[in-house]
Design a protein around this motif. Structure first.
Motif, PDB file in Angstrom:
ATOM      1  N   ALA A 138      13.098 -13.146 -94.488  1.00  0.00           N
ATOM      2  CA  ALA A 138      12.804 -12.115 -94.424  1.00  0.00           C
ATOM      3  C   ALA A 138      12.550 -10.905 -95.433  1.00  0.00           C
ATOM      4  O   ALA A 138      13.092 -11.400 -96.509  1.00  0.00           O
ATOM      5  CB  ALA A 138      13.752 -11.299 -93.324  1.00  0.00           C
ATOM      6  N   VAL A 139      11.954  -9.863 -95.289  1.00  0.00           N
ATOM      7  CA  VAL A 139      11.859  -9.123 -96.323  1.00  0.00           C
ATOM      8  C   VAL A 139      12.656  -7.649 -95.856  1.00  0.00           C
ATOM      9  O   VAL A 139      12.477  -7.132 -94.781  1.00  0.00           O
ATOM     10  CB  VAL A 139      10.455  -8.408 -96.624  1.00  0.00           C
ATOM     11  CG1 VAL A 139      10.324  -6.976 -97.627  1.00  0.00           C
ATOM     12  CG2 VAL A 139       9.752  -9.446 -97.493  1.00  0.00           C
ATOM     13  N   PHE A 140      13.397  -7.126 -96.886  1.00  0.00           N
ATOM     14  CA  PHE A 140      14.012  -5.912 -96.746  1.00  0.00           C
ATOM     15  C   PHE A 140      13.685  -4.545 -97.597  1.00  0.00           C
ATOM     16  O   PHE A 140      13.688  -4.986 -98.558  1.00  0.00           O
ATOM     17  CB  PHE A 140      15.616  -6.103 -96.862  1.00  0.00           C
ATOM     18  CG  PHE A 140      16.446  -4.844 -96.498  1.00  0.00           C
ATOM     19  CD1 PHE A 140      16.340  -4.039 -95.645  1.00  0.00           C
ATOM     20  CD2 PHE A 140      17.730  -4.601 -97.309  1.00  0.00           C
ATOM     21  CE1 PHE A 140      17.227  -2.933 -95.239  1.00  0.00           C
ATOM     22  CE2 PHE A 140      18.355  -3.725 -96.935  1.00  0.00           C
ATOM     23  CZ  PHE A 140      18.325  -2.692 -95.837  1.00  0.00           C
ATOM     24  N   THR A 141      13.204  -3.587 -96.807  1.00  0.00           N
ATOM     25  CA  THR A 141      12.447  -2.624 -97.879  1.00  0.00           C
ATOM     26  C   THR A 141      12.501  -1.398 -97.271  1.00  0.00           C
ATOM     27  O   THR A 141      12.846  -0.996 -96.208  1.00  0.00           O
ATOM     28  CB  THR A 141      10.870  -3.069 -97.880  1.00  0.00           C
ATOM     29  OG1 THR A 141      10.406  -2.145 -98.940  1.00  0.00           O
ATOM     30  CG2 THR A 141      10.229  -2.817 -96.679  1.00  0.00           C
ATOM     31  N   ASP A 142      12.207  -0.251 -98.075  1.00  0.00           N
ATOM     32  CA  ASP A 142      12.306   1.196 -97.699  1.00  0.00           C
ATOM     33  C   ASP A 142      10.895   1.450 -97.695  1.00  0.00           C
ATOM     34  O   ASP A 142      10.121   1.585 -98.765  1.00  0.00           O
ATOM     35  CB  ASP A 142      13.224   2.021 -98.720  1.00  0.00           C
ATOM     36  CG  ASP A 142      13.087   3.565 -98.360  1.00  0.00           C
ATOM     37  OD1 ASP A 142      12.073   3.871 -97.665  1.00  0.00           O
ATOM     38  OD2 ASP A 142      14.139   4.049 -98.503  1.00  0.00           O
ATOM     39  N   PRO A 143      10.536   1.791 -96.403  1.00  0.00           N
ATOM     40  CA  PRO A 143       8.979   2.044 -96.387  1.00  0.00           C
ATOM     41  C   PRO A 143       8.306   3.209 -96.704  1.00  0.00           C
ATOM     42  O   PRO A 143       7.282   3.504 -96.577  1.00  0.00           O
ATOM     43  CB  PRO A 143       8.629   1.825 -94.722  1.00  0.00           C
ATOM     44  CG  PRO A 143       9.922   2.126 -94.318  1.00  0.00           C
ATOM     45  CD  PRO A 143      11.038   1.921 -95.193  1.00  0.00           C
TER      46      PRO A 143
END
Length: 487
Positions: A138-143
């Motif tokens: 998965a990718v964890f990011t601040d959009p």
């Protein structure tokens, strides 16, 4: 609380065997909140890889995760200076418009840095190859910056968003309603999103004379003060449209005298308040509109047949076109030049604006012209409203059919007015729901009622309220989203 925040991760990452998480973070205070989550995930046995630019403020390596950095074309000092100026501007006492434009300029500069960082990441072939081969879960990011979403899409893996909230956003199907003060800044909001704030944009304006021009003129003066180049194309005789130092005027001749134009407008104003039956009023309005639209058609025909002026417009490389679409000459020119168009209007006869924007306008609820009904109607009044609504068919036919034929000849293909109106990028509506019946608006429709009213200085509380209303978030989540709320 932290375990509740980790729950979506445990849906993406296996709890039986540790998962592999790719993190594309946002710098600054955004990172401080995210780092706690990563520490807890690492303690649970998950492998974490953080991808970050080599110039940042707070993102640092840690024993709890692997850091992968990439070079960027800016320095850490530039980011720190940007944050410092933003902080000073946020708490300074300034007029609303100045503060709003300063904030907008900050976001523009920040966006340029984010874009440079994202571009550097995506074109770093060695690092991208590593990400492709690493088989993340998965990718964890601040959009707030969409680089993480782009990487996730490229790698075809699930995405988890961790964010405080976005500024300046509209959810699907929700229109942004702005207050009526300060008047000019509201209208500028969408124009400034079309024209670059970094360097002055080039705006083509095809106005309608009379009171329509008075509202538009204030917007143009403010745009000119911000460094944008404005070119107005107008017939040599156009009520109230006069040369000014704020813009360049391109005039063309029309076979109509100024006296004739003034006479038609005076007659229109004199007859506007006369009474009578529905048929009498409908016939009177039809004749007045026919006369006014005939003048507009003559002027439009002369413009489109003026080859020298059209060639000048084609070669001038304008960024956008601003017009009042009640007379669709600007609409036709925008289509010919393939320019994004901004409409500033009160309304279009016979409801073409509703049809073009596909906004509901049911005669069972919205009273029609000449009915004298309110929005509370009994059955018979609604039947009468439907019958009166058929008058729009006759108005559209004789008002806009000539323009439709002219546009088809000029563009050298068959077009309808509805087709052309639907090409609008932004509709700036001089509405205020204090005076209008409730109605839905599409996302590219902005209510700017009050733009033509007298100015009144807002109190400090009023300025704060306006800013809050502009920045309010109507977002509806479409994926797994964390809201980091400070209490």
């Amino acid at each position: 609380m932290l375990m509740a925040m980790l729950l979506p991760f445990l849906c993406c990452l296996s709890t039986a065997a540790a998962g592999k998480l790719l993190v594309v973070p946002m710098d600054g205070s955004h990172w401080l909140s995210m780092k706690q989550v990563l520490t807890e995930l690492s303690r649970k046995g998950h492998e974490i890889v953080v991808v970050a630019p080599d110039s940042n403020i707070l993102i640092d390596s840690s024993g709890t995760f692997t850091m992968k950095t990439y070079p960027v074309p800016y320095k850490q000092e530039e980011i720190e200076e940007l944050l410092r100026t933003f902080g000073m501007s946020s708490f300074s006492e300034q007029p609303f418009l100045t503060k709003f434009l300063d904030t907008w300029e900050h976001f523009r500069k920040s966006s340029a840095i984010f874009q440079a960082s994202c571009s550097s990441l995506l074109y770093e072939k060695e690092l991208m190859k590593f990400l492709e081969e690493s088989k993340f879960d998965a990718v964890f990011t601040d959009p707030v910056t969409p680089c993480g979403q782009i990487v996730a899409l490229h790698l075809s893996i699930p995405t988890v968003f961790f964010l405080r909230e976005h500024l300046f956003q509209i959810s699907a199907g929700m229109a942004l309603l702005l207050p009526s003060h300060p008047q000019v800044s509201v209208s500028l909001l969408l124009l400034l999103s079309v024209l670059s704030l970094a360097a002055g944009g080039k705006l083509l304006v095809i106005p309608v004379g009379g009171s329509h021009w008075l509202s538009m003129q204030e917007v143009l003066v403010e745009l000119r003060q911000k460094g944008h180049e404005i070119v107005i194309v107008s017939p040599e005789f156009n009520l109230h449209v006069k040369p000014s130092d704020n813009f360049t005027m391109k005039l063309y001749q029309v076979p109509v005298s100024e006296e004739e134009i003034n006479r038609v407008f005076q007659a229109f104003l004199k007859e506007a308040f006369e009474g009578g039956s529905f048929l009498e009023r409908f016939h009177a309005v039809r004749e007045r509109l026919r006369t006014l639209f005939d003048l507009g058609f003559i002027a439009c025909e002369e413009l489109l047949n003026n080859k020298e002026l059209i060639r000048y417009l084609e070669e001038s490389n304008f960024d956008a076109l601003l017009t009042d679409p009640v007379v669709p000459c600007g609409v036709i020119v925008a289509e010919h030049l393939s320019l994004p168009s901004v409409y500033l209007l009160r309304g279009i006869p016979c409801g073409l604006d509703f049809e073009a924007t596909q906004c509901p306008n049911p005669p069972s609820y919205v009273p029609r012209l000449f009915t004298d009904h309110t929005d509370h109607m009994n059955f018979l009044q609604r039947v009468k409203n439907v019958i009166f609504d058929t008058s729009n068919l006759f108005l559209c036919d004789f008002l806009y059919k000539p323009y439709e034929k002219l546009a088809s000849e000029f563009l050298q293909r068959d077009v309808t007015m509805v087709d052309l109106y639907r090409k609008a990028s932004v509709w700036l509506l001089r509405y205020d729901f204090v005076l209008e019946y409730p109605r839905p608006l599409m996302p590219n429709m902005i209510a700017v009622g009050g733009v033509n009213c007298a100015h009144k200085q807002l109190s400090q509380v009023g300025r704060a309220l306006v800013l809050i209303l502009i920045l309010i978030d109507f977002r509806a989540p479409k994926t797994v989203i964390f809201y980091n709320v400070d209490i």
